[in-house]
Design an enzyme around this catalytic site. Structure first.
Site, PDB file in Angstrom:
ATOM      1  N   ARG A   1       0.865  -1.193   0.000  1.00  0.00           N
ATOM      2  CA  ARG A   1       0.000   0.000   0.000  1.00  0.00           C
ATOM      3  C   ARG A   1       0.897   1.238   0.000  1.00  0.00           C
ATOM      4  NH1 ARG A   1      -3.359  -0.157   5.258  1.00  0.00           N
ATOM      5  NH2 ARG A   1      -4.270  -1.923   4.165  1.00  0.00           N
TER       6      ARG A   1
ATOM      7  N   HIS B   1       2.284  -2.631   5.473  1.00  0.00           N
ATOM      8  CA  HIS B   1       1.808  -2.661   4.084  1.00  0.00           C
ATOM      9  C   HIS B   1       2.682  -1.755   3.216  1.00  0.00           C
ATOM     10  CE1 HIS B   1      -1.965  -4.919   4.314  1.00  0.00           C
ATOM     11  NE2 HIS B   1      -2.259  -4.301   5.430  1.00  0.00           N
TER      12      HIS B   1
ATOM     13  N   ASP C   1      -3.573  -8.516   3.593  1.00  0.00           N
ATOM     14  CA  ASP C   1      -4.916  -8.707   4.149  1.00  0.00           C
ATOM     15  C   ASP C   1      -5.582  -9.771   3.300  1.00  0.00           C
ATOM     16  OD1 ASP C   1      -4.377  -6.546   5.786  1.00  0.00           O
ATOM     17  OD2 ASP C   1      -5.499  -5.118   4.567  1.00  0.00           O
TER      18      ASP C   1
ATOM     19  N   HIS D   1      -5.186  -9.644   8.784  1.00  0.00           N
ATOM     20  CA  HIS D   1      -3.915  -8.936   8.521  1.00  0.00           C
ATOM     21  C   HIS D   1      -2.719  -9.755   9.017  1.00  0.00           C
ATOM     22  CE1 HIS D   1      -1.191  -5.310   8.344  1.00  0.00           C
ATOM     23  NE2 HIS D   1      -0.521  -6.128   9.120  1.00  0.00           N
TER      24      HIS D   1
HETATM   25 ZN   LIG Z   1      -3.696  -4.922   6.789  1.00  0.00          ZN
END
Ligand SMILES: [Zn+2]
Length: 215
Positions: free
Chosen positions: A98, A127, A134, A195
């Site tokens: 991310r 992330h 996830d 997660h």
């Molecule tokens: Zn996560």
């Protein structure tokens, strides 16, 4: 009217997060080697909620429905997916790497009481290092996501991996995912059954590149 105000608020925060800079990190890090998970195993399914409005923000925060991880973490997922196949399940990925700007946006948008469910952008998220994923399971026979004790990104105690509620079958599947992940180098986050951090995440830097820039 309320919708307009919320939209204005969202886009203001989006602008701030895109302009902000990730924390500077010193020390030795492994080179970033982000790989698109489905290029290693096309039977790993994706449901990239952050590329849709079906997420806790209520708006898409990714331009593209893709998932990346550092190569060793992605390779571990391939092994886990193979070990689930004889049991009738496959991996369903909601999110991987991310960009840091998205972590900053999540933090700014989340109320104080719910901040334990999001990462502090001053420290960055795992992330952001390409070392957190996830995910849930899907049934091979139907292709459908299984039902776990709580839903993805739910901010309640049902998200805790040791939550005692739900049905026996839901807990069994949640614990099956955890067993396979832990056997292959991942650790569950104590507030979110979905997660997982890849062990050794500290060795990778926080990144802020967009999916379209990864090659
Ligand atoms: Zn996560």
């Amino acid at each position: 009217m309320l919708h307009t105000v919320k939209a204005y608020y969202f886009f203001a925060l989006l602008f701030i997060s895109c302009a902000a800079k990730p924390p500077r990190e010193t020390g030795n890090f492994k080179p970033t080697d982000l790989v698109e998970i489905i290029t290693l195993d096309s039977t790993i399914k994706l449901d990239i909620r952050y590329a849709t409005s079906n997420n806790f923000v209520g708006r898409p925060v990714y331009q593209e429905a893709r998932a990346f991880l550092q190569r060793p973490a992605a390779e571990a997922l391939v092994k886990i997916n193979a070990s689930l196949r004889p049991l009738g399940y496959g991996l369903l990925v909601f999110d991987g790497y991310r960009p840091w700007s998205v972590t900053k946006l999540f933090w700014d948008i989340t109320t104080e009481e719910n901040k334990k469910f999001v990462a502090d952008p001053k420290k960055g998220s795992r992330h952001n290092r390409g070392c957190a994923v996830d995910l849930s399971l899907y049934e091979l026979s139907t292709g459908k996501e299984v039902t776990m004790t709580g839903i993805y990104d739910e901010m309640s105690e049902r998200s805790f991996p040791d939550y005692k509620g739900g049905t026996a079958q839901q807990r069994k599947l949640r614990d099956l995912l955890r067993e396979k992940m832990e056997l292959n180098g991942f650790t569950v986050y104590p507030y979110e059954w979905w997660h997982y951090d890849f062990n050794g995440w500290q060795q990778y830097r926080i990144s802020n590149i967009q999916f379209s820039e990864i090659r």
